[in-house]
Design a protein around this motif. Structure first.
Motif, PDB file in Angstrom:
ATOM      1  N   ASP A 219     -85.374  -7.152  31.812  1.00  0.00           N
ATOM      2  CA  ASP A 219     -84.933  -6.697  33.144  1.00  0.00           C
ATOM      3  C   ASP A 219     -84.540  -7.889  34.011  1.00  0.00           C
ATOM      4  OD1 ASP A 219     -86.734  -4.764  31.892  1.00  0.00           O
ATOM      5  OD2 ASP A 219     -86.419  -3.591  33.712  1.00  0.00           O
TER       6      ASP A 219
ATOM      7  N   GLY B  36     -81.591  -2.187  39.856  1.00  0.00           N
ATOM      8  CA  GLY B  36     -81.397  -1.014  38.987  1.00  0.00           C
ATOM      9  C   GLY B  36     -82.733  -0.435  38.551  1.00  0.00           C
ATOM     10  N   LYS B  37     -82.658   0.599  37.734  1.00  0.00           N
ATOM     11  CA  LYS B  37     -83.884   1.234  37.245  1.00  0.00           C
ATOM     12  C   LYS B  37     -84.585   0.314  36.234  1.00  0.00           C
ATOM     13  CE  LYS B  37     -84.676   5.689  35.674  1.00  0.00           C
ATOM     14  NZ  LYS B  37     -85.213   6.179  34.729  1.00  0.00           N
TER      15      LYS B  37
ATOM     16  N   LYS C  50     -87.139   1.014  29.933  1.00  0.00           N
ATOM     17  CA  LYS C  50     -88.284   1.768  29.411  1.00  0.00           C
ATOM     18  C   LYS C  50     -89.307   0.802  28.797  1.00  0.00           C
ATOM     19  CE  LYS C  50     -86.476   3.421  24.894  1.00  0.00           C
ATOM     20  NZ  LYS C  50     -85.535   2.338  24.648  1.00  0.00           N
TER      21      LYS C  50
ATOM     22  N   GLU D 204     -91.360  -0.405  31.733  1.00  0.00           N
ATOM     23  CA  GLU D 204     -92.257   0.681  32.172  1.00  0.00           C
ATOM     24  C   GLU D 204     -93.429   0.837  31.204  1.00  0.00           C
ATOM     25  OE1 GLU D 204     -92.326   2.111  34.904  1.00  0.00           O
ATOM     26  OE2 GLU D 204     -90.331   2.494  35.715  1.00  0.00           O
TER      27      GLU D 204
END
Ligand code: GDP
Ligand code: IMO
Ligand code: MG
Length: 422
Positions: free
Chosen positions: A377, A382-383, A386, A389
């Motif tokens: 990242d 942005g998001k 995964k 996360e």
């Protein structure tokens, strides 16, 4: 929420300064309760770096009252130098900075003794050399000097005489060091006391009054839970109660329970000084994290040792201070690494241990690792990926408390709030 604490959940340098500065915006008081200028708390605001040692990390918010509580050990010369420096950055006056009249003073003898012991060994702690341990020793042996004693010469002579003969013999015959005479030290300390007297007050009653008026108080820890004199990796610890319990003795929150206790943890682990470190990476990857993370002590400039995140130690830290949430820092340093691991448990004498405990032999603890797909990242808004996360979710589930904040850069704004602290 009226009371909140920010506590290092590892071996210090987790990013407490940054998180304190961030949350101080919503608070009325920021209170240091233990440690001294062994701490180095870094704050970056719009490209400007500030390192604080004994002045609380809320000081960049002029509305915030900064309080140095009675559990702190204060070296007056360093305090005044730090104050002069910080005055060049932000308005600090006796109105918004208060020093406890009963904080313990670090004298020149304490600094000399700290250095002499470290030089002598045989078991070195790797202290910051600031006289912290010897000052707390004198406090506990009831020979300490309080800040208020600096304001009266006769008291100062009387207090300093306690234990002087013992120290003089020790320095002369064991360490072969010339020490300043009582007269010299009295003159020096008295002069320093005169310069700081406007800041000195009864901070216990002050905090009590502010709490009664509904003001919001943030208690800022120094060092980390694993350096706590009782809970830490003894003897490789500092000499104060760094865990939440230190707040009650070192500042006083009369009749009030702490509502939020935020444990600050790096997304990996670092340590300065000696002592066990089960997940330490003594290889290229350790070097890479050290270099990428600029892992140098903010007080001594020493290289910090680096390793993977250690959940058995973090679970223990959660218990030691009843942490209610985690602020996870330096996630940007893990981004784009070729490998990503977390220690989820140890094997100790053939037994799986998920949570450390006082006295555990960390030298005999074999870390058991879970590997993660590395994330890459860039935290550009942005998001999150995964993979990212999954890493954060695993930490949160393993600790049983939320990761309420994560940080991805040194600047005040480089954070994401995952829960509200209001
Ligand atoms: P403290 O003693 O807990 O306040 O932490 P230090 O200031 O000693 O060390 C933390 C270091 O990490 C400082 O240089 C901070 O500027 C830096 N820092 C804090 N959070 C982050 C982050 O999320 N990413 C990066 N890259 N640096 C951070
Ligand atoms: P902050 O508040 C990291 C370590 C020293 C040494 C041990 C004892 O910035 O997180 P001392 O001088 O206290 O007697 O040293 O504790 N240590 C710290 N390590 N961060 C700190 O403070 C530290 N303060 C002390 O390196 O291992
Ligand atoms: Mg630090």
């Amino acid at each position: 929420m009226q009371t909140m604490a920010i506590i290092g959940a590892q071996w210090g340098d987790e990013g407490k300064g940054k998180i304190t500065d961030l949350l101080a915006e919503k608070c009325d008081l920021v209170v240091r309760y233990q440690g001294g200028h062994n701490a180095g708390h870094t704050i970056w605001v719009n490209g400007q770096k500030t390192v604080l040692h004994v002045i609380p990390s809320g000081v960049l918010h002029p509305h915030c009252l900064s309080v140095i509580g009675h559990g702190v050990v204060l070296e007056p010369e360093n305090f005044l130098a730090e104050l002069a420096k910080i005055k060049g950055i932000t308005p600090v006056t006796p109105e918004n900075l208060k020093v406890s009249a009963t904080a313990t003073v670090i004298t020149n003898y304490h600094k000399l003794l700290d250095a002499a012991r470290e030089a002598q060994g045989p078991e070195k702690i790797g202290t910051t050399g600031k006289g912290i341990g010897p000052a707390y020793e004198d406090k506990v042996s009831r020979r300490g000097i309080k800040v208020k004693d600096l304001l009266d010469k006769d008291t100062l002579v009387r207090r300093l005489s306690n234990g002087y003969a013992e120290k003089a013999v020790l320095f002369k015959h064991l360490y072969q060091i010339e020490i300043p005479s009582i007269e010299e030290e009295v003159e020096r300390l008295y002069r320093l006391g005169e310069s700081m007297k406007d800041y000195v007050t009864d901070t216990f009653s002050l905090i009590d009054e502010k709490l009664a008026k509904g003001k919001r108080v943030l208690y800022e820890g120094a060092q980390g839970i694993l350096l706590d004199i009782d809970y830490g990796t003894y003897p490789f610890v500092t000499s104060s109660s760094t865990a939440g319990a230190g707040i009650y003795t070192g500042a006083g929150i009369p009749g009030k329970k702490l509502e939020e206790v935020i444990g600050v943890a790096k997304a990996y682990t670092t340590r300065v000084g000696e002592g066990p470190f089960p997940t330490e990476l003594i290889d290229d990857l350790g070097e890479e994290i050290q270099t990428k993370g600029h892992e140098f002590g903010a007080t001594t400039g020493r290289k910090r040792r680096c390793g993977w995140l250690d959940l058995p130690l973090l679970r223990y830290a959660v218990k030691c201070s009843h942490l209610t949430s985690i602020a996870l820092t330096k996630l940007d340093i893990l981004s784009n690494l070729r490998e990503l691991k977390v220690c989820y448990a140890y094997e100790v004498n053939g037994r799986v241990v998920e949570c450390a405990y006082p006295g555990i032999n960390l030298y005999g603890a074999k870390p058991l690792y879970k590997s993660f797909t590395p994330f890459s990242d860039d935290f550009g808004g942005g998001k999150p990926s995964k993979e990212f996360e999954a890493y954060v979710a695993f930490i949160q589930e393993s600790l049983g408390i939320p990761v309420g904040i994560y940080a991805y850069g040194p600047d005040r704004n480089q954070v994401v709030f995952r829960q509200k602290y209001s």
